[in-house]
Design a protein around this motif. Structure first.
Motif, PDB file in Angstrom:
ATOM      1  N   ALA A  59       1.049  -1.589  -0.448  1.00 40.80           N
ATOM      2  CA  ALA A  59      -0.157  -0.021   0.091  1.00 40.80           C
ATOM      3  C   ALA A  59       0.559   1.659   0.182  1.00 40.80           C
ATOM      4  O   ALA A  59       1.729   1.410   1.042  1.00 40.80           O
ATOM      5  N   ALA A  60       0.171   2.374  -1.407  1.00 40.57           N
ATOM      6  CA  ALA A  60       1.782   3.886  -1.038  1.00 40.57           C
ATOM      7  C   ALA A  60       1.111   3.821  -2.155  1.00 40.57           C
ATOM      8  O   ALA A  60       0.074   3.973  -3.260  1.00 40.57           O
ATOM      9  N   VAL A  61       0.955   5.732  -1.840  1.00 37.50           N
ATOM     10  CA  VAL A  61       0.626   6.861  -2.939  1.00 37.50           C
ATOM     11  C   VAL A  61       1.976   6.922  -3.672  1.00 37.50           C
ATOM     12  O   VAL A  61       2.679   6.911  -2.921  1.00 37.50           O
ATOM     13  N   VAL A  62       1.353   7.141  -5.165  1.00 36.50           N
ATOM     14  CA  VAL A  62       2.565   7.704  -6.332  1.00 36.50           C
ATOM     15  C   VAL A  62       2.197   9.255  -6.375  1.00 36.50           C
ATOM     16  O   VAL A  62       0.943   8.995  -7.600  1.00 36.50           O
ATOM     17  N   HIS A  63       2.946   9.484  -6.514  1.00 36.94           N
ATOM     18  CA  HIS A  63       2.971  10.942  -7.257  1.00 36.94           C
ATOM     19  C   HIS A  63       3.825  10.966  -8.560  1.00 36.94           C
ATOM     20  O   HIS A  63       5.022  10.457  -8.558  1.00 36.94           O
ATOM     21  N   GLU A  64       3.416  11.124  -9.814  1.00 39.21           N
ATOM     22  CA  GLU A  64       4.627  10.960 -10.760  1.00 39.21           C
ATOM     23  C   GLU A  64       4.752  12.293 -11.405  1.00 39.21           C
ATOM     24  O   GLU A  64       3.698  13.063 -11.843  1.00 39.21           O
ATOM     25  N   LEU A  65       6.070  13.147 -11.387  1.00 33.49           N
ATOM     26  CA  LEU A  65       5.821  13.902 -12.112  1.00 33.49           C
ATOM     27  C   LEU A  65       7.053  13.818 -13.104  1.00 33.49           C
ATOM     28  O   LEU A  65       8.019  13.353 -13.359  1.00 33.49           O
ATOM     29  N   ARG A  66       6.921  15.175 -14.230  1.00 35.69           N
ATOM     30  CA  ARG A  66       7.277  15.291 -14.890  1.00 35.69           C
ATOM     31  C   ARG A  66       7.514  16.749 -15.181  1.00 35.69           C
ATOM     32  O   ARG A  66       6.588  18.260 -15.705  1.00 35.69           O
ATOM     33  N   ARG A  67       8.621  16.669 -15.464  1.00 37.15           N
ATOM     34  CA  ARG A  67       8.957  18.473 -16.178  1.00 37.15           C
ATOM     35  C   ARG A  67       8.829  19.829 -14.947  1.00 37.15           C
ATOM     36  O   ARG A  67       7.733  20.654 -15.688  1.00 37.15           O
ATOM     37  N   GLY A  68       8.559  19.237 -13.992  1.00 34.78           N
ATOM     38  CA  GLY A  68       8.414  20.246 -12.738  1.00 34.78           C
ATOM     39  C   GLY A  68       6.670  20.034 -12.407  1.00 34.78           C
ATOM     40  O   GLY A  68       6.132  20.683 -12.008  1.00 34.78           O
ATOM     41  N   ALA A  69       5.908  18.575 -12.873  1.00 31.69           N
ATOM     42  CA  ALA A  69       4.887  18.864 -12.688  1.00 31.69           C
ATOM     43  C   ALA A  69       4.034  17.432 -12.369  1.00 31.69           C
ATOM     44  O   ALA A  69       4.831  16.544 -12.921  1.00 31.69           O
ATOM     45  N   VAL A  70       2.833  17.601 -11.708  1.00 35.09           N
ATOM     46  CA  VAL A  70       1.816  16.033 -12.060  1.00 35.09           C
ATOM     47  C   VAL A  70       1.395  15.829 -12.620  1.00 35.09           C
ATOM     48  O   VAL A  70       0.836  16.127 -13.428  1.00 35.09           O
ATOM     49  N   VAL A  71       1.777  14.351 -13.336  1.00 36.50           N
ATOM     50  CA  VAL A  71       1.164  13.826 -14.143  1.00 36.50           C
ATOM     51  C   VAL A  71       0.457  12.888 -13.640  1.00 36.50           C
ATOM     52  O   VAL A  71      -0.890  11.709 -14.953  1.00 36.50           O
ATOM     53  N   PHE A  72       0.570  12.456 -12.187  1.00 37.21           N
ATOM     54  CA  PHE A  72      -0.291  11.494 -11.922  1.00 37.21           C
ATOM     55  C   PHE A  72       0.251  10.909 -10.984  1.00 37.21           C
ATOM     56  O   PHE A  72       0.676  11.546  -9.733  1.00 37.21           O
TER      57      PHE A  72
END
Length: 225
Positions: free
Chosen positions: A191-204
Protein backbone atom coordinates in the motif's frame (compact mmCIF):
# COMPACT_ATOMS: atom_id res chain seq x y z
CA UNK A 1 -2.39 10.73 11.72
CA UNK A 2 0.23 13.10 10.29
CA UNK A 3 -0.21 14.85 6.96
CA UNK A 4 2.08 17.07 4.92
CA UNK A 5 1.46 18.60 1.51
CA UNK A 6 2.59 21.00 -1.15
CA UNK A 7 -0.19 23.19 -2.48
CA UNK A 8 0.26 24.89 -5.86
CA UNK A 9 3.98 25.05 -5.12
CA UNK A 10 6.38 26.89 -7.39
CA UNK A 11 10.15 26.89 -6.97
CA UNK A 12 12.63 28.90 -9.01
CA UNK A 13 16.38 28.47 -9.40
CA UNK A 14 17.33 31.83 -10.85
CA UNK A 15 15.48 32.26 -14.15
CA UNK A 16 14.40 28.61 -14.27
CA UNK A 17 11.21 27.36 -12.64
CA UNK A 18 11.64 23.80 -11.29
CA UNK A 19 8.10 23.29 -9.95
CA UNK A 20 5.08 24.62 -11.83
CA UNK A 21 2.25 24.80 -9.31
CA UNK A 22 2.73 21.30 -7.87
CA UNK A 23 0.15 19.88 -5.46
CA UNK A 24 1.01 16.61 -3.70
CA UNK A 25 -0.10 15.22 -0.35
CA UNK A 26 1.24 12.54 1.97
CA UNK A 27 -0.29 10.97 5.07
CA UNK A 28 1.08 8.72 7.75
CA UNK A 29 1.62 6.22 9.03
CA UNK A 30 2.18 5.33 5.40
CA UNK A 31 4.46 5.62 2.40
CA UNK A 32 4.26 8.14 -0.44
CA UNK A 33 6.52 7.99 -3.51
CA UNK A 34 7.52 10.96 -5.66
CA UNK A 35 8.49 9.40 -9.00
CA UNK A 36 10.30 11.01 -11.88
CA UNK A 37 13.39 11.08 -14.02
CA UNK A 38 16.28 13.45 -13.35
CA UNK A 39 15.02 16.97 -13.89
CA UNK A 40 11.40 16.04 -13.16
CA UNK A 41 11.25 18.07 -9.94
CA UNK A 42 10.95 15.16 -7.50
CA UNK A 43 14.00 16.16 -5.44
CA UNK A 44 12.96 19.81 -5.44
CA UNK A 45 9.50 18.80 -4.17
CA UNK A 46 11.12 16.82 -1.35
CA UNK A 47 13.35 19.75 -0.41
CA UNK A 48 10.40 22.12 -0.52
CA UNK A 49 8.59 19.94 2.03
CA UNK A 50 11.71 20.00 4.21
CA UNK A 51 12.18 23.74 3.86
CA UNK A 52 15.66 23.56 2.35
CA UNK A 53 14.44 25.39 -0.77
CA UNK A 54 12.07 28.35 -0.73
CA UNK A 55 8.78 28.51 -2.58
CA UNK A 56 8.26 31.37 -5.00
CA UNK A 57 4.50 30.70 -4.74
CA UNK A 58 2.15 28.24 -3.07
CA UNK A 59 2.40 26.72 0.39
CA UNK A 60 3.55 23.83 2.57
CA UNK A 61 0.90 22.60 5.01
CA UNK A 62 1.75 20.24 7.87
CA UNK A 63 -1.08 18.84 9.98
CA UNK A 64 -3.34 21.65 8.81
CA UNK A 65 -0.85 24.42 9.65
CA UNK A 66 0.83 26.55 7.00
CA UNK A 67 4.58 26.13 7.61
CA UNK A 68 5.77 27.74 4.36
CA UNK A 69 7.77 30.39 6.22
CA UNK A 70 9.04 28.00 8.91
CA UNK A 71 12.81 27.46 8.47
CA UNK A 72 14.18 23.97 7.89
CA UNK A 73 15.80 23.71 11.34
CA UNK A 74 12.50 24.49 13.02
CA UNK A 75 10.71 21.83 10.96
CA UNK A 76 13.42 19.39 12.03
CA UNK A 77 12.94 20.37 15.67
CA UNK A 78 9.22 19.67 15.32
CA UNK A 79 9.77 16.15 13.99
CA UNK A 80 10.73 16.29 10.32
CA UNK A 81 13.77 14.29 9.16
CA UNK A 82 15.32 14.74 5.71
CA UNK A 83 17.79 12.20 4.27
CA UNK A 84 19.25 13.84 1.13
CA UNK A 85 20.73 11.90 -1.76
CA UNK A 86 24.25 13.22 -1.05
CA UNK A 87 26.14 14.34 2.06
CA UNK A 88 23.68 12.55 4.33
CA UNK A 89 26.32 11.51 6.89
CA UNK A 90 29.17 13.26 8.70
CA UNK A 91 32.16 11.88 6.83
CA UNK A 92 34.79 12.93 9.38
CA UNK A 93 32.99 11.13 12.23
CA UNK A 94 32.95 7.39 12.84
CA UNK A 95 29.91 5.26 12.20
CA UNK A 96 29.39 5.02 15.97
CA UNK A 97 29.60 8.80 16.39
CA UNK A 98 27.11 9.33 13.56
CA UNK A 99 24.65 6.98 15.26
CA UNK A 100 25.21 8.54 18.70
CA UNK A 101 24.26 11.95 17.30
CA UNK A 102 20.79 10.50 16.72
CA UNK A 103 20.57 8.37 19.88
CA UNK A 104 22.88 6.99 22.55
CA UNK A 105 20.88 3.77 22.32
CA UNK A 106 21.46 2.82 18.70
CA UNK A 107 21.02 -0.95 18.92
CA UNK A 108 17.86 -0.81 16.80
CA UNK A 109 19.94 0.62 13.94
CA UNK A 110 22.33 -2.34 14.06
CA UNK A 111 19.35 -4.70 14.16
CA UNK A 112 18.02 -2.98 11.04
CA UNK A 113 21.38 -3.04 9.25
CA UNK A 114 23.71 -5.70 10.76
CA UNK A 115 26.53 -4.94 8.25
CA UNK A 116 27.11 -1.64 10.09
CA UNK A 117 28.23 -3.31 13.33
CA UNK A 118 31.77 -4.27 12.18
CA UNK A 119 32.12 -0.74 10.74
CA UNK A 120 31.43 1.17 13.96
CA UNK A 121 35.01 2.40 14.32
CA UNK A 122 35.36 3.42 10.65
CA UNK A 123 35.11 7.00 9.45
CA UNK A 124 31.81 7.41 7.64
CA UNK A 125 33.54 9.10 4.72
CA UNK A 126 35.45 5.89 3.94
CA UNK A 127 32.31 3.77 3.54
CA UNK A 128 30.91 2.66 0.20
CA UNK A 129 27.86 4.43 -1.20
CA UNK A 130 25.50 1.66 -0.07
CA UNK A 131 27.04 1.59 3.42
CA UNK A 132 26.62 5.35 3.73
CA UNK A 133 22.96 5.01 2.75
CA UNK A 134 22.48 2.37 5.45
CA UNK A 135 24.08 4.69 7.99
CA UNK A 136 22.00 7.69 6.91
CA UNK A 137 18.78 5.69 7.07
CA UNK A 138 19.76 4.24 10.45
CA UNK A 139 20.00 7.77 11.80
CA UNK A 140 16.55 8.48 10.40
CA UNK A 141 15.17 5.36 12.12
CA UNK A 142 16.65 6.50 15.43
CA UNK A 143 15.21 10.01 15.09
CA UNK A 144 11.64 8.78 15.68
CA UNK A 145 10.43 11.59 13.44
CA UNK A 146 6.81 12.25 12.53
CA UNK A 147 7.73 13.02 8.90
CA UNK A 148 10.61 11.21 7.16
CA UNK A 149 11.74 12.43 3.72
CA UNK A 150 14.29 10.32 1.82
CA UNK A 151 15.85 10.97 -1.58
CA UNK A 152 16.62 7.65 -3.33
CA UNK A 153 16.77 5.48 -0.19
CA UNK A 154 18.26 2.37 -1.78
CA UNK A 155 20.90 4.01 -3.95
CA UNK A 156 24.03 1.83 -4.06
CA UNK A 157 22.43 -1.03 -2.09
CA UNK A 158 22.24 -4.66 -3.14
CA UNK A 159 18.71 -5.89 -4.01
CA UNK A 160 18.23 -7.74 -0.68
CA UNK A 161 19.33 -4.69 1.35
CA UNK A 162 17.15 -2.42 -0.80
CA UNK A 163 14.14 -4.67 -0.14
CA UNK A 164 14.95 -4.61 3.59
CA UNK A 165 15.15 -0.81 3.45
CA UNK A 166 11.65 -0.53 2.03
CA UNK A 167 10.34 -2.95 4.64
CA UNK A 168 11.79 -0.69 7.33
CA UNK A 169 10.40 2.50 5.79
CA UNK A 170 6.96 0.95 5.30
CA UNK A 171 6.91 -0.13 8.94
CA UNK A 172 7.67 3.28 10.44
CA UNK A 173 5.04 4.99 12.55
CA UNK A 174 5.52 8.13 10.47
CA UNK A 175 4.54 9.92 7.30
CA UNK A 176 7.26 8.69 4.93
CA UNK A 177 7.92 10.36 1.58
CA UNK A 178 10.58 9.01 -0.78
CA UNK A 179 11.85 10.31 -4.12
CA UNK A 180 12.71 7.68 -6.74
CA UNK A 181 13.32 7.50 -10.48
CA UNK A 182 11.10 4.43 -10.83
CA UNK A 183 8.79 2.40 -8.62
CA UNK A 184 11.05 0.16 -6.48
CA UNK A 185 10.43 -3.61 -6.68
CA UNK A 186 10.09 -3.64 -2.88
CA UNK A 187 6.95 -1.52 -3.15
CA UNK A 188 5.10 -3.66 -5.64
CA UNK A 189 2.04 -5.08 -3.98
CA UNK A 190 2.40 -2.77 -0.96
CA UNK A 191 0.00 0.00 0.00
CA UNK A 192 1.65 3.22 -1.17
CA UNK A 193 0.59 6.47 -2.79
CA UNK A 194 2.42 7.54 -5.95
CA UNK A 195 2.83 11.02 -7.42
CA UNK A 196 4.64 11.02 -10.77
CA UNK A 197 6.32 14.26 -11.80
CA UNK A 198 7.46 15.24 -15.24
CA UNK A 199 9.18 18.54 -16.06
CA UNK A 200 8.07 20.11 -12.80
CA UNK A 201 4.41 19.11 -12.99
CA UNK A 202 2.35 16.24 -11.58
CA UNK A 203 1.17 13.85 -14.30
CA UNK A 204 -0.23 11.07 -12.09
CA UNK A 205 -1.49 10.71 -8.52
CA UNK A 206 -2.92 7.47 -7.17
CA UNK A 207 -2.22 4.11 -5.56
CA UNK A 208 0.92 2.14 -6.45
CA UNK A 209 -1.16 -0.70 -7.91
CA UNK A 210 -3.02 1.73 -10.15
CA UNK A 211 0.28 3.21 -11.31
CA UNK A 212 1.65 -0.25 -12.14
CA UNK A 213 -1.47 -1.15 -14.14
CA UNK A 214 -1.26 2.13 -16.03
CA UNK A 215 2.43 1.59 -16.79
CA UNK A 216 1.73 -1.96 -18.00
CA UNK A 217 -1.01 -0.72 -20.33
CA UNK A 218 1.27 1.93 -21.79
CA UNK A 219 4.03 -0.65 -22.32
CA UNK A 220 1.62 -3.06 -24.02
CA UNK A 221 0.31 -0.35 -26.36
CA UNK A 222 3.75 0.56 -27.70
CA UNK A 223 4.45 -0.87 -31.16
CA UNK A 224 7.06 -3.63 -31.20
CA UNK A 225 10.28 -3.03 -33.10
Amino acid sequence: MTTISLRHARVRYGPLEALHGVTVAAAGPGLTVLLGRNGSGRTTALRALAGTVRLSAGSVVWDGVDVTRMPAHERARRGLCLVPERQAVFGSLTVRENLELASRSYGVALDAYPPLEPLLARRAGTLSGGEQRMLALSRALLARARVVLVDEPAQGMSPPVAARTYELLSGLDACVVVAEQRLPPGLRGRAAVVHELRRGAVVFSGEAGEYESRAARRSASRPSA
